[in-house]
Every structure is written in C-alpha cells, then in structure tokens.
Design a protein around this motif. Structure first.
Motif, PDB file in Angstrom:
ATOM      1  N   GLY A  26       0.786  -1.223   0.000  1.00  0.00           N
ATOM      2  CA  GLY A  26       0.000   0.000   0.000  1.00  0.00           C
ATOM      3  C   GLY A  26       0.816   1.269   0.000  1.00  0.00           C
ATOM      4  O   GLY A  26       0.381   2.288   0.539  1.00  0.00           O
ATOM      5  N   GLN A  27       1.990   1.236  -0.616  1.00  0.00           N
ATOM      6  CA  GLN A  27       2.843   2.416  -0.693  1.00  0.00           C
ATOM      7  C   GLN A  27       3.083   2.819  -2.143  1.00  0.00           C
ATOM      8  O   GLN A  27       3.135   1.970  -3.043  1.00  0.00           O
ATOM      9  N   VAL A  28       3.214   4.120  -2.353  1.00  0.00           N
ATOM     10  CA  VAL A  28       3.723   4.675  -3.611  1.00  0.00           C
ATOM     11  C   VAL A  28       5.088   5.270  -3.316  1.00  0.00           C
ATOM     12  O   VAL A  28       5.237   6.035  -2.360  1.00  0.00           O
ATOM     13  N   LYS A  29       6.089   4.891  -4.110  1.00  0.00           N
ATOM     14  CA  LYS A  29       7.441   5.407  -3.908  1.00  0.00           C
ATOM     15  C   LYS A  29       7.935   6.070  -5.188  1.00  0.00           C
ATOM     16  O   LYS A  29       7.654   5.591  -6.293  1.00  0.00           O
ATOM     17  N   LEU A  30       8.680   7.158  -5.015  1.00  0.00           N
ATOM     18  CA  LEU A  30       9.291   7.873  -6.132  1.00  0.00           C
ATOM     19  C   LEU A  30      10.802   7.709  -6.092  1.00  0.00           C
ATOM     20  O   LEU A  30      11.414   7.734  -5.016  1.00  0.00           O
ATOM     21  N   PHE A  31      11.386   7.555  -7.289  1.00  0.00           N
ATOM     22  CA  PHE A  31      12.832   7.407  -7.421  1.00  0.00           C
ATOM     23  C   PHE A  31      13.342   8.298  -8.548  1.00  0.00           C
ATOM     24  O   PHE A  31      12.681   8.447  -9.579  1.00  0.00           O
ATOM     25  N   ASP A  32      14.527   8.840  -8.340  1.00  0.00           N
ATOM     26  CA  ASP A  32      15.229   9.531  -9.413  1.00  0.00           C
ATOM     27  C   ASP A  32      15.976   8.480 -10.221  1.00  0.00           C
ATOM     28  O   ASP A  32      16.770   7.719  -9.661  1.00  0.00           O
ATOM     29  N   ARG A  33      15.711   8.425 -11.503  1.00  0.00           N
ATOM     30  CA  ARG A  33      16.362   7.437 -12.368  1.00  0.00           C
ATOM     31  C   ARG A  33      17.887   7.501 -12.263  1.00  0.00           C
ATOM     32  O   ARG A  33      18.587   6.485 -12.396  1.00  0.00           O
ATOM     33  N   ARG A  34      18.414   8.678 -11.983  1.00  0.00           N
ATOM     34  CA  ARG A  34      19.870   8.848 -11.927  1.00  0.00           C
ATOM     35  C   ARG A  34      20.456   8.410 -10.597  1.00  0.00           C
ATOM     36  O   ARG A  34      21.665   8.228 -10.480  1.00  0.00           O
ATOM     37  N   ALA A  35      19.605   8.249  -9.564  1.00  0.00           N
ATOM     38  CA  ALA A  35      20.069   7.785  -8.245  1.00  0.00           C
ATOM     39  C   ALA A  35      19.007   6.868  -7.656  1.00  0.00           C
ATOM     40  O   ALA A  35      18.377   7.196  -6.636  1.00  0.00           O
ATOM     41  N   PRO A  36      18.778   5.702  -8.262  1.00  0.00           N
ATOM     42  CA  PRO A  36      17.652   4.849  -7.868  1.00  0.00           C
ATOM     43  C   PRO A  36      17.786   4.216  -6.495  1.00  0.00           C
ATOM     44  O   PRO A  36      16.801   3.706  -5.959  1.00  0.00           O
ATOM     45  N   ALA A  37      18.976   4.221  -5.923  1.00  0.00           N
ATOM     46  CA  ALA A  37      19.141   3.628  -4.593  1.00  0.00           C
ATOM     47  C   ALA A  37      18.517   4.494  -3.509  1.00  0.00           C
ATOM     48  O   ALA A  37      18.314   4.030  -2.378  1.00  0.00           O
ATOM     49  N   GLU A  38      18.204   5.733  -3.820  1.00  0.00           N
ATOM     50  CA  GLU A  38      17.637   6.656  -2.845  1.00  0.00           C
ATOM     51  C   GLU A  38      16.164   6.901  -3.150  1.00  0.00           C
ATOM     52  O   GLU A  38      15.806   7.253  -4.264  1.00  0.00           O
ATOM     53  N   VAL A  39      15.329   6.722  -2.146  1.00  0.00           N
ATOM     54  CA  VAL A  39      13.899   6.976  -2.293  1.00  0.00           C
ATOM     55  C   VAL A  39      13.640   8.472  -2.156  1.00  0.00           C
ATOM     56  O   VAL A  39      14.016   9.083  -1.158  1.00  0.00           O
ATOM     57  N   GLN A  40      12.999   9.072  -3.173  1.00  0.00           N
ATOM     58  CA  GLN A  40      12.689  10.498  -3.109  1.00  0.00           C
ATOM     59  C   GLN A  40      11.532  10.780  -2.161  1.00  0.00           C
ATOM     60  O   GLN A  40      11.549  11.773  -1.422  1.00  0.00           O
ATOM     61  N   ALA A  41      10.526   9.917  -2.205  1.00  0.00           N
ATOM     62  CA  ALA A  41       9.339  10.144  -1.380  1.00  0.00           C
ATOM     63  C   ALA A  41       8.549   8.847  -1.268  1.00  0.00           C
ATOM     64  O   ALA A  41       8.620   7.978  -2.138  1.00  0.00           O
ATOM     65  N   VAL A  42       7.777   8.732  -0.186  1.00  0.00           N
ATOM     66  CA  VAL A  42       6.890   7.586   0.038  1.00  0.00           C
ATOM     67  C   VAL A  42       5.521   8.127   0.409  1.00  0.00           C
ATOM     68  O   VAL A  42       5.404   9.004   1.279  1.00  0.00           O
ATOM     69  N   PHE A  43       4.481   7.617  -0.242  1.00  0.00           N
ATOM     70  CA  PHE A  43       3.122   8.071   0.018  1.00  0.00           C
ATOM     71  C   PHE A  43       2.258   6.891   0.445  1.00  0.00           C
ATOM     72  O   PHE A  43       2.301   5.816  -0.174  1.00  0.00           O
ATOM     73  N   VAL A  44       1.455   7.099   1.466  1.00  0.00           N
ATOM     74  CA  VAL A  44       0.501   6.085   1.936  1.00  0.00           C
ATOM     75  C   VAL A  44      -0.792   6.790   2.312  1.00  0.00           C
ATOM     76  O   VAL A  44      -0.823   8.001   2.520  1.00  0.00           O
ATOM     77  N   ASP A  45      -1.855   6.007   2.402  1.00  0.00           N
ATOM     78  CA  ASP A  45      -3.114   6.510   2.932  1.00  0.00           C
ATOM     79  C   ASP A  45      -3.235   6.026   4.371  1.00  0.00           C
ATOM     80  O   ASP A  45      -3.536   4.852   4.614  1.00  0.00           O
ATOM     81  N   PRO A  46      -2.996   6.883   5.349  1.00  0.00           N
ATOM     82  CA  PRO A  46      -2.990   6.434   6.748  1.00  0.00           C
ATOM     83  C   PRO A  46      -4.366   6.026   7.265  1.00  0.00           C
ATOM     84  O   PRO A  46      -4.468   5.359   8.294  1.00  0.00           O
ATOM     85  N   SER A  47      -5.417   6.382   6.540  1.00  0.00           N
ATOM     86  CA  SER A  47      -6.769   6.081   7.017  1.00  0.00           C
ATOM     87  C   SER A  47      -7.272   4.715   6.563  1.00  0.00           C
ATOM     88  O   SER A  47      -8.317   4.258   7.022  1.00  0.00           O
ATOM     89  N   ASN A  48      -6.539   4.067   5.636  1.00  0.00           N
ATOM     90  CA  ASN A  48      -6.977   2.774   5.120  1.00  0.00           C
ATOM     91  C   ASN A  48      -5.786   1.850   4.920  1.00  0.00           C
ATOM     92  O   ASN A  48      -4.652   2.303   4.726  1.00  0.00           O
ATOM     93  N   THR A  49      -6.061   0.565   4.961  1.00  0.00           N
ATOM     94  CA  THR A  49      -5.027  -0.433   4.691  1.00  0.00           C
ATOM     95  C   THR A  49      -5.296  -1.033   3.316  1.00  0.00           C
ATOM     96  O   THR A  49      -6.096  -1.955   3.160  1.00  0.00           O
TER      97      THR A  49
END
Length: 360
Positions: free
Chosen positions: A203-226
C-alpha cells in the motif's frame, strides 16, 4: 451499466496494447493493430487488426450498425509462443513490443509486415530481470516505457522480488537492477523521463530519481486505510498526478506537488481488485480502470468547484462474467476505442464517437 462488445478468442488475456502508427503521429490506414498476451493453457503473444472507425463510411448509419454487429471485433494476423504467462505489454514503436513474463524475463519482439500483407511476430531478445535471492525466478509484474522522444528510450520493469529494472530498449544486456522494496511491487510508471514511481502490495507509492535509484525520493501512503496497491499510472501531462488501483476496488487519485504533504482522493469504483488503471488518452480528466468484478469503468474527476460533473460509467459484457485483466485506450484515433481482455477468454471493446464521449 453500458454494454461492451465481446469476441470470444479462447485465450485468458492478461496483457493488451495498441501499436503506434507505422508512419507519422496519426493513423492514416483503415486498419489498426494491437497485441494481446495470454496465460494458462495458451501462453502466446498475438497480433490483431481491427477496422479504424474514423474511416468508416457515414452515408448509411443503419448499414454501419449491421456491419459492426455481424463482423468480428478483430482479426488474428500473427502469433508466437511466449515463455511464461504474459503479465504486461509495452509498445514503444510500431514494429516492437516488449513483454513481462511470469518467469521474470523481459522480452523484445519484432513485428514484420510484407508487401503481400502478411505479418509476423519474432523474438529478438530476452533477459532475466527479476529473481529471488535463492535464484528462483520472480514474476515480472509490470512494464513502462520512458516518455521521451529519444531514439534509445528506456523500458522499466518491476517484480515480485521487490526490484525495479531498466535498460535501453535497444540494449537489454545493459539492464540495471535495484532492490527498492521488501514486498511485491505491482506497478511501475514514469511521471517524468528522469523519475520512476512504483506501487507496492504493502500500500505504498514510492518515487525514485532514475539517476540515483538507490535513494527513495518520497513515500506516500493513505494512513486512514489499509490498501494493497495493484497498479499505478502517471498523468500524461501533469507529472504530479498519479492514479493507483487497490484490492478493495477503489481508484485513488494522488496530487504530489508537495511531496511532504500529498493529497489523495478515493473513488469507490469497483467491487473487487483493480488490476489496471490509466488516464484516458483523449481526455485525461477521465480515469479508466478494470477489475476482478468483470467490468471496466470510466471515472470523471474534476476540481472541487465543479463536482456536479463527476461520475462513473461502468462497462460490462453479458457474456463476460470473469475478471477483466487489462485494457488499453487507443491514443491515435478521434473515436475513443477501449480494448480489453478477460479471464473469460474474450476480447472486449467499446467505441465512442468523440462528440459523444461523456460520462452520461
């Protein structure tokens, strides 16, 4: 609920994609081409052709209706065996398709056409992109082509091994793999040519920079639902908008302009798992989705100041009672054409004239 046209094809269709035009930016031929992939008993890649509705004669509407009803939706013109179940298809060019396999492989196929009208599908290259730590193959769950005009665009995949992989379409041997999650990654897309977004079974959305894929730019979740996310898609022109499909039947629309405080809106569209989601190519204010509940849906989303325009149009077929696994909207015609495939062994299609394309 609106009705879909149905053509039995005796294949469990798990991937489908329109081919770009063979010349220029718009179809000038009377025929359109698309590719389907199947699983279970028939592990195949199939090339189909269908009449371009933009070129149909309009002098006698009754004749047109009768002809459309009696003729098949599509005609099989070539097929080839596929190594494993087809989990996704990408079509970076009119003569190339890529597939994601249950064996963890990414394969490139060439499409050939002869002067006599014959067509062919042939395997050009395949590489194992996804496998578990013990060496066993991991399902490659999704594919996405980099949105760039470069002649050497990259193709990205994700898999049940928690990895993303990408390589230039012309050089799969240059594949790079990166472990980015500890759970199953169900979808991947390119919001921008330098950015990758993934959806996970956790249940997560993650963003990555193609030039530095080992580092997660951001993580998004909906805290109100699973939720468990089953798929993801990027808006074609607004890179800050993403759509995800869930195991509950909801379609989530994300606005990530502020990565530290994203906004999300849920649309309760389906009754079961949403297997594929995408912004409509002719009108990105509409989100198309397909589901385990045997339906397609077109969801209108608009700004808060115009909520009265919102709505959901459901599409189903009387002879299609099992999961709709995949769909694609033709971006090359004035007529809106949605093609889809199902567990019932059917091709499904809906054609809507541009002037009539509305939720209600």
């Amino acid at each position: 609920m609106n009705s879909l046209q149905v053509q039995p094809v005796a294949r469990k269709i798990t991937g489908i994609r329109w081919l770009p035009p063979r010349a220029g930016n718009a179809y000038t031929d009377t025929d359109l081409y698309f590719v389907s992939g199947s699983s279970a008993k028939h592990k195949e890649l199939v090339l189909w052709t269908t009449a371009n509705p933009d070129f149909q004669q309009t002098s006698d509407d009754n004749d047109n209706v009768d002809a459309e009803t009696s003729s098949p939706l599509a005609t099989l013109v070539a097929k080839v065996k596929h190594d494993g179940d087809v989990h996704d298809i990408a079509a970076p060019a009119s003569d190339i398709v890529a597939t994601a396999s249950s064996f963890g492989t990414i394969s490139i196929y060439n499409i050939g056409h002869t002067d006599s009208g014959d067509s062919s599908l042939s395997l050009r290259e395949a590489v194992t992109a996804h496998k578990f730590a013990n060496g066993e193959p991991a399902v490659a769950t999704s594919l996405s082509v980099q949105p760039t005009n470069s002649a050497d665009a990259e193709i990205a995949s994700c898999g049940e091994d928690g990895r993303i992989a990408y390589a230039p379409i012309s050089r799969l041997d240059a594949l790079q793999r990166h472990e980015v999650d500890s759970t199953v990654i169900t979808g991947v897309c390119w919001p921008m040519p330098t950015q990758l977004a993934i959806a996970t079974r956790a249940g997560q959305v993650k963003l990555f920079d193609r030039r530095a894929p080992a580092e997660v730019q951001a993580v998004f979740v909906d805290p109100s639902n699973t939720y468990e996310f089953e798929c993801i898609a990027a808006h074609p022109s607004q890179s800050f908008r993403l759509a995800t499909g869930t195991d509950t039947g909801a379609v989530l629309l994300w606005d990530i302009r502020n990565p530290k405080k994203p906004t999300m809106e849920a649309f309760n569209v389906h009754e079961s798992n949403v297997w594929s989601v995408g912004f409509h190519s002719s009108d990105a204010a509409k989100i198309v989705s397909c589901s385990e509940d045997a339906s397609l849906a077109v969801t209108q989303w608009v700004s808060d100041s115009d909520r009265q325009s919102r709505g959901v149009r459901h599409l189903s077929g009387f002879f299609n009672t099992l999961s709709v696994n995949c769909f694609d909207v033709c971006p090359f015609t004035r007529t809106s054409i949605i093609i889809a495939g199902s567990d019932s062994g059917n091709l499904l299609m809906e054609k809507t004239a541009a002037s009539d394309f509305a939720i209600y």
